[in-house]
Design an enzyme around this catalytic site. Structure first.
Site, mmCIF file in Angstrom:
data_model
loop_
_atom_site.group_PDB
_atom_site.id
_atom_site.type_symbol
_atom_site.label_atom_id
_atom_site.label_comp_id
_atom_site.label_asym_id
_atom_site.label_seq_id
_atom_site.Cartn_x
_atom_site.Cartn_y
_atom_site.Cartn_z
ATOM 1 N N HIS A 11 0.823 -1.219 0.000
ATOM 2 C CA HIS A 11 0.000 0.000 0.000
ATOM 3 C C HIS A 11 0.865 1.280 0.000
ATOM 4 O O HIS A 11 0.678 2.174 -0.822
ATOM 5 C CB HIS A 11 -0.917 0.046 1.223
ATOM 6 C CG HIS A 11 -1.842 -1.128 1.341
ATOM 7 N ND1 HIS A 11 -2.366 -1.780 0.257
ATOM 8 C CD2 HIS A 11 -2.355 -1.765 2.428
ATOM 9 C CE1 HIS A 11 -3.157 -2.762 0.668
ATOM 10 N NE2 HIS A 11 -3.164 -2.777 1.984
ATOM 11 N N ARG A 48 -4.783 13.875 3.255
ATOM 12 C CA ARG A 48 -5.343 12.947 4.248
ATOM 13 C C ARG A 48 -6.179 11.907 3.497
ATOM 14 O O ARG A 48 -7.233 12.226 2.953
ATOM 15 C CB ARG A 48 -6.198 13.754 5.234
ATOM 16 C CG ARG A 48 -7.042 12.911 6.177
ATOM 17 C CD ARG A 48 -6.226 12.151 7.202
ATOM 18 N NE ARG A 48 -5.649 13.006 8.213
ATOM 19 C CZ ARG A 48 -6.240 13.318 9.367
ATOM 20 N NH1 ARG A 48 -7.432 12.841 9.651
ATOM 21 N NH2 ARG A 48 -5.631 14.089 10.243
HETATM 22 O O1 LIG Z 1 -4.615 -4.602 3.521
HETATM 23 C C1 LIG Z 1 -4.875 -4.315 4.676
HETATM 24 O O2 LIG Z 1 -5.491 -3.156 4.927
HETATM 25 C C2 LIG Z 1 -6.192 -2.962 6.148
HETATM 26 C C3 LIG Z 1 -6.438 -1.464 6.244
HETATM 27 O O3 LIG Z 1 -7.213 -1.034 5.169
HETATM 28 P P1 LIG Z 1 -7.958 0.372 5.241
HETATM 29 O O4 LIG Z 1 -8.555 0.535 3.896
HETATM 30 O O5 LIG Z 1 -8.953 0.270 6.348
HETATM 31 O O6 LIG Z 1 -6.917 1.389 5.558
HETATM 32 C C4 LIG Z 1 -5.409 -3.461 7.332
HETATM 33 O O7 LIG Z 1 -6.205 -3.395 8.498
HETATM 34 C C5 LIG Z 1 -4.997 -4.907 7.085
HETATM 35 O O8 LIG Z 1 -4.136 -5.334 8.132
HETATM 36 C C6 LIG Z 1 -4.281 -5.062 5.783
HETATM 37 O O9 LIG Z 1 -4.145 -6.447 5.474
#
Ligand SMILES: O=C1O[C@H](COP(=O)(O)O)[C@@H](O)[C@H](O)[C@H]1O
Ligand SMILES: NC(=O)C1=CN([C@@H]2O[C@H](COP(=O)(O)OP(=O)(O)OC[C@H]3O[C@@H](n4cnc5c(N)ncnc54)[C@H](OP(=O)(O)O)[C@@H]3O)[C@@H](O)[C@H]2O)C=CC1
Length: 514
Positions: free
Chosen positions: A273, A393
């Site tokens: 990410h 943000r």
């Molecule tokens: O890919 C993942 O993302 C989530 C967080 O995603 P978000 O869209 O809520 O920011 C994370 O909690 C998880 O550990 C991870 O595998």
């Protein structure tokens, strides 16, 4: 018309011309569409995949006449059992509205194993019946397979799809597969997985999803950077002191400890990410918005990243993480990491890119913080308020703001820090911000790979982190303990300071209210 401040949903036509992002020369497609969610009994399917499909359906992107949704998994349940599981996760799913009812009726369930033909033959039969009942004409057999499954079963599942479930050549159309992260544990395993899948499917058929690329403000990055004259001359080493890309969660691994312990925060968040976001912040202007042009530029950034130094990494593990019975007592797996990346190119030489991610911290947010250098020849030195920062943000309270020094209103000539603020909730009242998965699934149906990770991108991303990950796996780098609900290890803030980040004290951005 929605009242001010109220969020609403509109039915939208599936119109290719309405979006500039569609100039990827994909042929508009209509006709029979079968969406198969493999691993339909699982967590991702119920929490993200089916709700995203529902949102697409109720906005008119999935047409009742064309689409059918199939759930597939080993668990032996009926169509209605699956519908009942999903219902509670749909927006207002418990008030069974017409939309919810009609959507659930589109879903059929097929049970079978992931490595034997019988289940997939039954699945193919169900899809073909649907195609037959829709009187499919040439070019209209579109089959989308979403693998909401552990990556260990991707190879057998892909083999089964290839042998038994491809779209029928006499109808034309396409077969596409969507694969989730984690895509491998390191360079070698990721390359092996890529080769196994690559033997079965062509790259244009493979959609490696990274849901951060579907977030509204991540998608805004290209527009902000390349459609605003203001940023073009500033976006470089002459003006920017450092860039932070931060992910924080205020909860721990919450019952996912067993899974998480095999991966850790770098594989879970940073290598995918945050690195994808870094690419969009740092890349050069692409030749056009065609997916391959954009992905070419992202790969160049990744290939320019220098090896990560141990002294520019701080790892942490929150106290209580090992209380989870599925986590080994001697686990060194980081639940927090700060790592500084350096991009060796003309634009970014000498600018630290600080990637930080942590679980069980004091807040939940994800943001990009671009800190500018000090003003040369500053004449306001005695009342210096802090540096200019451009902040994006990503969540929650999506916003873009610029921290500026301004004159404090009043008779005195004193300065204060303030901001130019574009807060989405306030500026775009009544506009629905689509869920990342919703947008990305729609892209797979349209055949737009811009927001998906190409094989060479994935390889370059693993090349950056694999040596560090191996040193952590071998116990050469230790995770420091930190208190749940804290900022993480104090050493991470020291590292930030060493990297040249200057914190503005006594100033906090408060999201504006309506
Ligand atoms: O890919 C993942 O993302 C989530 C967080 O995603 P978000 O869209 O809520 O920011 C994370 O909690 C998880 O550990 C991870 O595998
Ligand atoms: N959950 C989330 O929030 C996120 C998940 N992901 C990724 O999405 C994918 C799916 O995640 P998630 O739904 O949480 O996973 P689950 O553990 O819930 O697994 C999904 C389904 O796969 C089957 N399954 C589970 N373990 C195995 C196994 N060892 N061998 C074969 N089949 C198995 C089960 O179905 P059955 O037994 O009925 O066949 C299960 O219902 C993973 O790659 C994950 O990393 C990515 C981002 C976020």
């Amino acid at each position: 018309m929605a009242a001010v401040g109220e969020w609403h949903c509109e039915k939208r036509p599936f119109d290719k011309s309405e979006s500039f992002a569609n100039n990827n020369e994909n042929v508009p497609e209509t006709g029979c569409l079968s969406i198969v969610v493999l691993g339909a009994s699982g967590d991702l399917a119920k929490k993200k995949t089916f709700p995203a499909l529902f949102n697409l359906y109720r906005q008119g992107f999935l047409q009742l006449n064309d689409v059918h949704i199939f759930g597939y998994a080993r668990t032996k349940i009926s169509d209605d059992d699956l519908r009942d599981r999903i219902k509670g996760y749909l927006p207002n799913g418990n008030d069974v509205t017409e939309d919810v009812k009609n959507f659930l009726l589109l879903i059929k369930y097929v049970s079978g194993s992931y490595d034997a033909p019988e289940g997939f033959q039954a699945l193919d039969k169900a899809i073909s019946e649907h195609e037959f009942s829709k009187n499919s004409t040439e070019g209209s057999s579109r089959r989308l397979f979403y693998l909401a499954l552990p990556p260990s079963v991707y190879p057998p599942v892909c083999r089964m799809i290839k042998s038994h479930c491809m779209n029928k050549s006499d109808l034309g159309g396409w077969t596409r597969i969507v694969v989730e992260k984690p895509f491998g544990r390191d360079l070698e395993s990721a390359e092996e997985l890529s080769s196994q899948i690559g033997e079965l499917f062509e790259e244009p058929q493979i959609y490696r999803i990274d849901h951060y690329l579907g977030k509204e403000l991540v998608q805004n990055l290209l527009v902000l950077r390349f459609a605003n004259r203001l940023f073009l001359p500033l976006w470089n080493r002459d003006n920017i002191a450092n860039v932070q890309i931060v992910f924080r969660e205020d909860f721990g691994t919450d019952g996912r400890g067993g899974y998480f312990d095999q991966y850790g925060i770098i594989r879970d968040i940073i290598q995918n990410h945050l690195l994808q976001v870094l690419c969009l912040v740092a890349m050069e202007k692409p030749v056009s918005l065609k997916p391959e042009h954009i992905r070419d530029e992202k790969v160049k950034v990744l290939q320019s990243v220098l090896p990560i130094k141990d002294e520019e990494v701080v790892l942490g593990q929150y106290e209580g993480y090992k209380d989870d019975p599925t986590v080994p007592d001697n686990s060194n797996t980081p639940t927090f990491a700060t790592a500084i990346l350096h991009i060796h190119n003309e634009r970014w030489e000498g600018v630290p890119f600080i990637l930080k991610a942590g679980k069980a911290l004091n807040s939940r947010k994800a943001e990009i913080r671009v800190q500018f250098k000090d003003v040369p020849g500053d004449i306001f030195k005695c009342q210096k308020q802090g540096r200019n920062e451009f902040v994006i943000r990503l969540q929650p309270s999506e916003a873009i703001y610029m921290k500026l020094t301004v004159k404090q209103p009043g008779l005195e000539m004193s300065t204060a820090q303030s901001e130019l603020d574009l807060s989405y909730r306030q500026r775009y009242q009544g506009v629905v911000i689509p869920e990342a998965y919703e947008r990305l699934i729609l892209d797979t149906i349209k055949g737009d790979q811009q927001h998906f990770v190409r094989r060479d991108e994935l390889k370059a991303a693993w090349e950056i982190f694999t040596p560090l990950l191996h040193r952590i796996d071998n116990g050469e780098l230790k995770s420091l303990p930190y208190k749940p609900g804290s900022r993480g290890p104090a050493e991470a803030d020291q590292l930030l300071e060493q990297a040249g980040y200057v914190q503005t004290h006594g100033y906090i951005w408060i999201p504006p209210t309506l």
